[in-house]
Each structure stands twice: as structure tokens, then as C-alpha cells.
Design a protein around this motif. Structure first.
Motif, mmCIF file in Angstrom:
data_model
loop_
_atom_site.group_PDB
_atom_site.id
_atom_site.type_symbol
_atom_site.label_atom_id
_atom_site.label_comp_id
_atom_site.label_asym_id
_atom_site.label_seq_id
_atom_site.Cartn_x
_atom_site.Cartn_y
_atom_site.Cartn_z
ATOM 1 N N PRO A 1 54.250 -7.890 -3.496
ATOM 2 C CA PRO A 1 53.390 -7.373 -2.434
ATOM 3 C C PRO A 1 52.280 -8.078 -1.815
ATOM 4 N N LYS A 2 52.108 -8.146 -0.502
ATOM 5 C CA LYS A 2 51.230 -8.905 0.209
ATOM 6 C C LYS A 2 49.919 -7.897 0.673
ATOM 7 N N VAL A 3 48.918 -8.520 1.117
ATOM 8 C CA VAL A 3 47.698 -7.629 1.329
ATOM 9 C C VAL A 3 48.291 -6.824 2.701
ATOM 10 N N GLY A 4 48.030 -5.543 2.686
ATOM 11 C CA GLY A 4 48.322 -4.684 3.888
ATOM 12 C C GLY A 4 49.496 -4.168 3.289
ATOM 13 N N ASP A 5 50.273 -4.192 2.414
ATOM 14 C CA ASP A 5 51.453 -3.495 2.091
ATOM 15 C C ASP A 5 50.899 -2.051 0.993
ATOM 16 N N GLU B 1 47.419 -2.944 -3.521
ATOM 17 C CA GLU B 1 46.218 -2.857 -4.383
ATOM 18 C C GLU B 1 46.640 -2.210 -5.907
ATOM 19 N N SER B 2 47.417 -1.474 -5.871
ATOM 20 C CA SER B 2 48.065 -0.997 -7.177
ATOM 21 C C SER B 2 48.627 -2.365 -8.017
ATOM 22 N N TYR B 3 49.568 -2.949 -7.251
ATOM 23 C CA TYR B 3 50.025 -4.139 -7.899
ATOM 24 C C TYR B 3 49.129 -5.332 -8.211
ATOM 25 N N VAL B 4 47.986 -5.543 -7.519
ATOM 26 C CA VAL B 4 47.225 -6.467 -7.799
ATOM 27 C C VAL B 4 46.413 -5.894 -9.244
ATOM 28 N N ALA B 5 46.109 -4.456 -9.195
ATOM 29 C CA ALA B 5 45.247 -3.792 -10.376
ATOM 30 C C ALA B 5 46.337 -4.090 -11.530
ATOM 31 N N GLU B 6 47.583 -3.854 -11.472
ATOM 32 C CA GLU B 6 48.501 -3.939 -12.624
ATOM 33 C C GLU B 6 48.535 -5.483 -13.061
ATOM 34 N N ARG B 7 48.813 -6.249 -12.175
ATOM 35 C CA ARG B 7 48.880 -7.721 -12.592
ATOM 36 C C ARG B 7 47.572 -8.164 -13.430
ATOM 37 N N ASP B 8 46.644 -8.191 -12.663
ATOM 38 C CA ASP B 8 45.309 -8.739 -13.015
ATOM 39 C C ASP B 8 44.760 -7.985 -14.268
ATOM 40 N N GLY B 9 45.214 -6.777 -14.535
ATOM 41 C CA GLY B 9 44.763 -5.877 -16.005
ATOM 42 C C GLY B 9 45.476 -6.666 -16.926
ATOM 43 N N ILE B 10 46.886 -6.953 -16.602
ATOM 44 C CA ILE B 10 47.639 -7.777 -17.789
ATOM 45 C C ILE B 10 47.031 -9.168 -17.965
ATOM 46 N N LEU B 11 46.985 -9.770 -17.021
ATOM 47 C CA LEU B 11 46.620 -11.064 -17.208
ATOM 48 C C LEU B 11 45.208 -11.224 -18.027
ATOM 49 N N SER B 12 44.323 -10.367 -17.522
ATOM 50 C CA SER B 12 42.980 -10.732 -18.166
ATOM 51 C C SER B 12 43.023 -10.086 -19.648
ATOM 52 N N SER B 13 43.896 -9.098 -19.564
ATOM 53 C CA SER B 13 43.994 -8.652 -21.095
ATOM 54 C C SER B 13 44.536 -9.680 -21.850
ATOM 55 N N LEU B 14 45.613 -10.376 -21.421
ATOM 56 C CA LEU B 14 46.220 -11.403 -22.335
ATOM 57 C C LEU B 14 44.944 -12.405 -22.670
ATOM 58 N N ALA B 15 44.303 -12.882 -21.625
ATOM 59 C CA ALA B 15 43.289 -13.912 -21.916
ATOM 60 C C ALA B 15 42.331 -13.330 -22.915
ATOM 61 N N ARG B 16 41.888 -12.112 -22.931
ATOM 62 C CA ARG B 16 41.072 -11.798 -24.072
ATOM 63 C C ARG B 16 41.632 -11.778 -25.264
#
Lengths: 531, 531
Positions: free
Chosen positions: B399-403, B407-422
Motif C-alpha cells: 500500500p502507498k500513502v493515501g491508500d 497507515e495500518s500497514y505501516v504500523a504492522e510492518r514497523d511494529g514487526i521490524l522494530s520488535s525484531l531489532a529489539r
């Protein structure tokens, strides 16, 4: 119809198939590929680095040798014509390309079974199951089935790799389906779920073939997955001929003769491939015949590789599908008596879900240490796709009497199968009405394999353009009508005979037009080349 | 930390890997399998029919030789323990098995990205798109995307076999995603969609390897798909060592040295495998280093096989993923300069959709006649699964900005990636706090590969039970804690050093308990075997 295979002709082919770098085999019509294979074989003796890191001269010669006619030259040509039709409408004497080259029902308009797709959608997006609106959109038994399936998947994670043989709970369902079909028990530990049947066939070839001294008995004509897989894994195809005059009958005397001839040449024959119902021939084996085949494999120490992917495609009253496992068990033979592998796929049957790439093999009679090796090879690719696994469990365990979907499921299933039977009959009759064409009945599967008597002039015209005569005919048919069929040379045939494979899959309302286009083309072709 | 690889040790390993029937390699810890391989090699010289049609002595010795530790002995043992926990709760000093052996995020509780699953469900059951209720259940952009996808599938038939490279419209979307990622154009004709990345790797090995005189340069440690695939296709693995002391650095001087040594032994080295981000090492290559690698492959005439399946998994600020294609193009090199294959998968990244078996390879620089051969091999298996194809197009075009879903896509993606980093950091610190253990940072991918200094007594205890010392450690860890890791011997390591691979995938709330179990086990182990 007389029996076409003369002893001399058979020996000729048999010899060339067993020779180490056969310049041409009855399965390969392309002269360029065998020339390339020879060049590559010559290149192999040197370790000199070629100017380009990768050229056809420096790749694996087994890759060069392998041929897969179902998606070969004719299909590439058809795709070009299709593009021309799009960019330049009216550029050909037809409006569309009719792909009768491949058993791909949904590409020609067959609709999927609703219940199967409901369950797949729910398993793809399980949070639907928590929503009220879902009950208005999906049948109750699809919802219940999705829950059942999710409950057997660890963590309900449809996005996780599964056990390398497939999800245990789905294998349980498949084993139960096999037991219900056969009346004999099936063991979920014997099931290996795969991305369609093709990878399963490759796995068995990879396991059994050590060198070109290892052979696999294959029917001629055969489905070219077998010749391709044997070539890729470096073994030898040992042909046995189906008897066209006897409705593509399989005689164990022929098996015995070819086995002995191969053994006399030092070939260690490992397995027998039987395709039932037959591809490309459409024949359905009788139970007595199957008993002889089981006895033959048991006595000769051969693995029986049973391609049973068309088990639901039977179109005649007097024939019935019997799995080889059922036949062997009903003869009193157990695990220890026969090495048997049965291949099944979600791509065929009334479901025709080719794009889902689901399938399994049931491996019985193999020792535990060999099964460990099969598991290891499966594990290198981790697992087959989960949607395909789910669908394999559904086709082996469809809705039952009393389920909400049962009646619509039966209507969809029987509508497809009865229409396929009518299409098979209409095309068979049409072929038999063409001058110089004879066509056995499609008792099952999805194909007709008519024999065409080509005039000498047509054969010479084909040779002049370096084509096999049946490939020449098929190309002319394509260019005149847009109908794509596969030349018999891609499947193997008795030398000097010519055939093509045509699916029975075009939608029913298109069949009359196809028949008249075929007829007009065939008459014009004969008029052009009549001796 | 000193550099572990001595010249002598390297030669030792190199020699055994190149020898024709190596009795033991640094990649295989199981002595029984090499004994079986030797027995099979002896059996091969005879064509006598064995008493059983199929035994480990009579199967393809390449199958016997292949090892895949990620699902090997330790995992089978873990599965047995899991069954015991179910049938007899309390029978072990832990409540559950924690599978840290395999990069399988959803099996450990990671949730799929909602948008991706919405689109898959709609494509599986397209008649949902005609229903009003669907708008209440699915996001508007998922509905729009499903329509877009259906419109590029001939006849909207998601159940049909596709083109053998994958659906053209999906390859267009993937090529656009690659172009957006790299800033250089990508050609949809270069994309081959596959059932995960593994079949793509097999296809390239099958194409390139003619005999054991053909070699593939592979990192040590490596992901065992490579050693397994090279063994199955009968080639030679030519190892190059990553420098543990330099954060698993890849030095081109080492590549050059190993290449020359292989060539001096008559090995025709065909390709270089680079895994970036690294598996099992977690290192992310710097751009300058990648330029050297490109230059090396170009000058030496090697195919660059770039495993880029962890391209979205980067956990450190100072590193960034650059595809080898981008690096090569930014150096001014075009198609004709470099044979480059990039592998990508839907199984990794933040999506972790292992069970969907989607992936692709982008094949650039190969001549048209060789590409035809790749197409032919792909066509023998018809096509990869359509859901996996669709998902591959989604991960390369999210999904792209405006879709609506953005926002929920970015939240899911970043939640997973930042948790993996921790999680990566917490486990790295924990390993480095253990006595005698050192662990490089996981800059990317999904793994840590700590080095363990084992006391001599532990090494002797391992030998006494015929295990590699790291396998012995991993088995004891499993039996004490339920944590499943893979011994370093499955990936290859400098002789005399011992490692294991542990994923960073357990859910975050479980990490503290895992760390304390690890610590307690490790201290007890050292106390038991302290010299």
C-alpha cells in the motif's frame, strides 16, 4: 484397425532410447536440441572457460536433452499469434487462440467448486471467522470446515512452513479419504503433500535414478513429464507400447518383453510408470489388467509409479477407477509385497484447480531408512504451499450428505463431469468422421489422441522445413484455426504413425464451431497434399 | 577476537570438499550418512538387482550425500519431545518446544499483514467482490487491488496454470517494485516466479552443474540449501570463508584465493553465491564491498547468485540494503557485463509468509538461448502457485500513502521490524554475556550465529557418543530447555570452532525467559565439563 507396432520398429526405437547420447528419440521432434546436446557433450570433455560464463554449450546437457512438448514450440508460436491478434485485430483467419494443448480447465472457462474456494478464502484470512457479516457471505459448512482446518494447524498459522510432508491433520483427512475410496486403510505417514503432482514425480526419479544404467519403464505414448524428468535426472526411459488397436491396451507380455530386452542390455530397471486413466490416451484400465500389472511389479522387483491424477475423470458407464493400492490389497498383498507410489493432484478431476499447485503422493512398501531419505529431500524445499495442502484435503474429503453445501456441490461436480463426457464424445465422433483419422474413445482423463494418416506429400513438405510431420500438421492447424494441439511426437508413438493430443476442455457451446473449423482445415490440408 | 581461519585448516577443508566422495565434509556432521554414501558408491558399480527393489544402498548416492541440518536430527528429536509433552505432561523440565531452528516467523506467533491476506482471500473467492457485505469486511484498497490483479489474469481464472514464468501482469508489478527500489529499470521478462526461493536456487544449480568438475563458490558458514542443492545436482562446493573477527566480513582476496586454488585442481567454477543480508551470519554488506564482488564476478566470468531474501530485514541504523543489480548498474555495468541472478521470497522480510511458497528470481545478463532453457525447465513443472505469485507482487508493491490501508500497514510492518531489532539485540547481548561465547551483531536477516568455546571434556564427551561437539551442545540445550537451535556444523565453520544458529523470532514477551533458561543451561553445562 491393425496393430501398428512392428517388432522391427520397436527395436529401432528401443535401441536409440537406450543409447547414451541418442541423436533423436521418438519423444523429441526438435533436431536443433539434439544437435545442441551433442555439442554440449563434446564441450563437457574440456574444462576450458568459454568466452561467455554461460552458453548453451556450457550448461548441463541433461537440461538441453529434456523436452516438454505440452508447452513447447507450438505453444510459443500460439502466444505470438495471440499477441498479433491483440495488436492487429483481423490479422489472422480467427478471433481467438483455443488452447487445447494442456489440461487447464479453468483457463477455458470452467468455474471452481464454490465450497472449496470458500474454505480457502477463510483460511487465507481467518479473522473473517470472527465477523458477523461472514455468515451472510459463506456457507455454514465452509465456515465449520475452515475452523476444523485451522484447528489442526499449529498456532492456526496458515502462513508458517508446515511439516515437510504436509500438515499432519490434513494428511489424516487425506488418508481417511483414500480409505473411504479404497475400502482399505491408509496411513497419514505415507502421504507427502507436494506443489502439484510434478514435484512428486521428480522426487521419485531423483531417488531412483543413479545413472543412465538405471531405467524406468514408461508407456508410449506417455505424458512428457516422465521423459523430461528421466532426462533431467540422467536415467534411461525404457518404453513399452500401448496397443492402439485394442483401445490403447496395456499388455503385460509387452512389459515383460521390454523389461527383458532392457536387462539384456545391462539396464537396471527400477520402476514401472502406469498412467490410469491414461494421458494422452484416455484409456481406463480394467481391474484384471491391473492385477496382472501388480503381479508383474511384485515378481520383477519394480517400484510401481501409479499416476492416478485423473481418478475422478471417468466418462463411460462400463469403466470404473480402481486405485492400484486397492487392487494390490484386494489381492492380499500388504506393505512388504509391493513398492507402490500413487500420485494425485488438485489440478485434474472435476475441480481442475491447476493454479493452486496442490497434490500428494502416497508412498507404500518402502523401508523406513529409504523413507527418511525421501523426507530429507522434501525438507530441503521446506514444504508445499499451504493453500494447495488444504485443497488436497478438500478434494479427498468433499461435502457430505446433510452439509449445507452438499446439493450445490454435487450439482457443480456433476455438471462439469457430464459436460466433459459430452464434449469427449462429440470430439471423438468428429475426429472419426475426418478422412484418414481414427480416434479411440476417451474413457477417462481429459484428452483425445487421434491418429492421422498423412499423405506422402505432406510428410515430404514437413521434412523440407525440418519438422516432424505431425508437428507440421499441428502448426498448419494452428495457423488456419487458432486451435492449439500437441503433436504426437511429444508423447512418443510407433514410428511411422502420427497423432496429436487435443484436450476435451473447450466450453461446450464452442465445440460445434471447433469441429467445423477442424473439418474445414483438415479437408483443405488433404486437398493441398493429396498423393 | 582473533581471526580463526588458519591457512592449514582452510586447505584441509577445501581438499575434502573437492574430493570425489568425501567421507566427511565440514557441512555434514552425520557419520552414518557418509558411510551409506560410500556403500552406495560401491553398489553403483554393479547392476545386480538387490533383494529389495529399493534400499539405501540402491538409491541415488547424491540423495544420500545431501544434508539439510535446518530440519535435521535435532528437529526430529524436538518433535519426539513435543509428542511426549503432549502425551505425558511434565515429562520434561519445560512446557513447550521453542523452535529457533528455522526462519518461520508465523509459527512463533507473528501475525500476517492484514492487507496482504485480504487481497489473497478476495482472489481465492472472487465472487465475494460482487457482494455488498464485502465492503464491510475488507478495506477499499484491498478490494481495488484484487480487481487489478484479477484483471491481469487471463479470464480472471485464479485456478488456471499461468505462464511458466508467472502471470505477466504480476511480473510487471514486481519489475516496477524492483525499479522503484533500485532506481534502475527492471524487465518483467527477466522475472521467474517460483514456489519460494528454494526451487529457483535448484533451477540455477541444475542449469550450471554438469559434473563434480563444476564448482560453486559458497560462503562458509552458508545456508544449507546451497550445499544440499549442489550435492543433489552433483557439483562441487568451493568454500570461501567469512571473517568472523571482522563481523563476518567478505573479503575479495579470499574469494580470489579460493577460486585460484579450485581452478588449479581442474574445477570449473561457474558461480559465486552471496547471501546478503547473511544467513546464518546476519551481516549486511557495505556498498563498496559489493562493488568489489561485482568486479570480481565480471572479471572472472562467474555468475553472481545473489540471495537477497532478507532485503527488508535490516536492524541497524548505519547499514542499508543495496541489491547487487543496483550496485552493478550504478557502476555503469549493463546486461552484457554481468550474469546476475537475484533471489527473493515472500517467506522473509516483515511479511514472513513462509507457508505461501512465493518468490521469484530476476535473471539478468543471460543469452536468449540460455533463457529459453531456463524457461523450458520451469515449464516442466508448469507454474508456481498463483497465491504465492500474487503475494510476491504485493510485497514488491505494498500500500502507498493515501491508500485506506496505508497507515495500518505501516504500523504492522514497523511494529514487526522494530520488535525484531529489539529481540536481535537482547539475544546478542545475552549470548555475549555467557562465559566463553562471542556473538557478532545481527545487522540483518533473522539469525544469530554465536561462537561457543567448548571445554575439552565436552568435546571428548561428544566424540564418545559419535556427535559433533556443537551438535552435542545443541542436543543438551534442547533436552534441558526445549530450545531448538541448529549446530554450526550444518552451515560449515572454520575447523575447531563451534557455533550454533538461533533465530531472533520468539515473541518478545518470551525473550527474558529464554535468556534465563539459556544462561542456566550454559552454566550447568560448563560446570559439568569444565576442564
Amino acid at each position: 484397425m491393425r496393430r501398428f507396432a512392428t517388432e522391427r520398429a520397436k527395436k529401432l526405437i528401443f535401441g536409440s532410447l537406450l543409447s547414451r547420447s541418442a541423436p533423436s528419440s521418438p519423444l523429441c521432434s526438435s533436431s536443433s536440441s539434439s544437435a545442441a546436446a551433442a555439442a554440449a557433450a563434446a564441450a563437457m570433455s574440456s574444462t576450458t572457460i568459454t568466452s561467455s560464463p554461460v552458453s548453451v554449450e556450457s550448461i548441463n546437457p541433461k537440461v538441453l536433452k529434456c523436452e516438454y512438448a505440452v508447452r513447447g514450440e507450438i505453444v510459443s508460436h500460439a502466444q505470438r499469434l495471440q499477441e498479433e491478434l491483440q495488436t492487429k485485430p483481423g490479422s489472422h483467419p480467427f478471433d481467438e487462440i483455443l488452447y487445447c494443448n494442456i489440461g487447464n480447465p479453468q483457463s477455458l472457462g470452467q468455474q471452481p467448486i464454490t465450497f472449496f474456494r470458500e474454505v480457502l478464502a477463510l483460511c487465507d484470512h481467518p479473522s473473517l471467522l470472527d465477523k458477523d457479516e461472514t455468515h451472510g457471505l459463506f456457507s455454514a459448512d465452509a465456515i465449520a470446515r475452515a475452523w476444523q482446518i485451522l484447528d489442526v494447524i499449529p498456532g492456526r498459522a496458515t502462513g508458517a512452513y508446515s511439516h515437510s510432508q504436509g500438515i499432519k491433520g490434513l494428511r489424516d483427512a487425506i488418508a481417511a479419504g483414500i480409505a473411504a475410496r479404497d475400502g482399505f486403510p491408509a496411513n497419514p505417514e505415507d502421504i507427502y503433500l507436494t506443489d502439484g503432482a510434478s514435484p512428486a514425480v521428480h522426487m521419485m526419479m531423483q531417488l531412483l535414478l543413479r545413472s543412465e544404467n538405471d531405467g524406468i519403464l514408461c508407456p508410449i505414448p506417455q505424458y512428457p513429464l516422465y521423459s523430461a524428468s528421466i532426462a533431467l535426472h540422467g536415467g534411461s526411459l525404457v518404453p513399452y507400447y500401448l496397443d492402439e488397436a485394442a483401445g490403447w491396451g496395456l499388455e503385460t507380455s509387452e512389459l515383460k518383453k521390454q523389461l527383458e530386452e532392457a536387462r539384456s542390455k545391462g539396464i537396471n530397471v527400477r520402476a514401472l510408470v502406469v498412467i490410469n486413466p491414461g494421458n494422452p490416451t484416455g484409456q481406463v484400465l480394467g481391474e484384471e489388467n491391473q492385477r496382472e500389472i501388480v503381479e508383474f511389479c511384485k515378481n520383477e522387483g519394480l517400484v510401481l509409479l501409479a499416476d492416478e491424477v485423473y481418478q475422478e475423470n471417468i466418462y463411460v458407464e462400463d469403466k470404473k477407477f480402481n486405485s492400484f493400492k486397492k487392487v494390490a490389497r484386494s489381492m492380499g498383498y500388504g506393505e512388504e509385497d509391493l513398492h507402490l507410489v500413487s500420485f494425485q493432484s488438485v489440478s485434474k478431476g472435476y475441480y481442475g484447480e491447476c493454479g493452486k499447485r496442490g497434490g500428494y503422493m502416497e508412498v507404500t512398501g518402502f523401508r523406513a531408512d529409504v523413507r527418511e531419505q525421501i523426507y530429507k529431500v522434501a525438507s530441503v524445499n521446506l514444504c508445499s504451499n499451504i493453500s494447495g495442502q488444504i485443497l488436497a484435503s478438500l478434494v479427498m474429503n468433499p461435502p457430505k450428505v446433510g452439509d449445507e453445501s452438499y446439493e450445490s456441490y454435487v450439482a457443480e461436480r456433476d455438471g462439469i463431469l457430464s459436460s466433459l463426457a459430452r464434449r469427449a464424445k462429440a470430439l471423438e465422433d468428429a475426429f472419426n468422421n475426418l478422412e484418414g483419422v481414427t480416434c479411440n474413445k476417451a474413457e477417462g482423463a481429459m484428452y483425445l489422441f487421434p491418429r492421422i494418416c498423412l499423405p506422402q506429400k505432406a510428410i515430404e513438405a514437413a521434412r523440407a522445413v525440418n519438422k516432424a510431420p505431425d508437428a507440421f500438421y499441428a502448426l498448419r492447424l494452428l495457423e488456419a484455426t487458432g486451435i492449439v494441439v500437441v503433436p504426437g511426437s511429444g508423447f512418443g508413438q510407433v514410428p511411422g504413425t502420427w497423432h496429436f493430443r487435443c484436450t476435451i476442455l473447450p466450453q461446450e457451446d464452442k465445440i460445434p464451431a471447433i469441429i467445423s473449423r477442424l473439418k474445414a482445415f483438415h479437408e483443405a490440408f488433404l486437398d493441398e497434399f493429396r498423393d
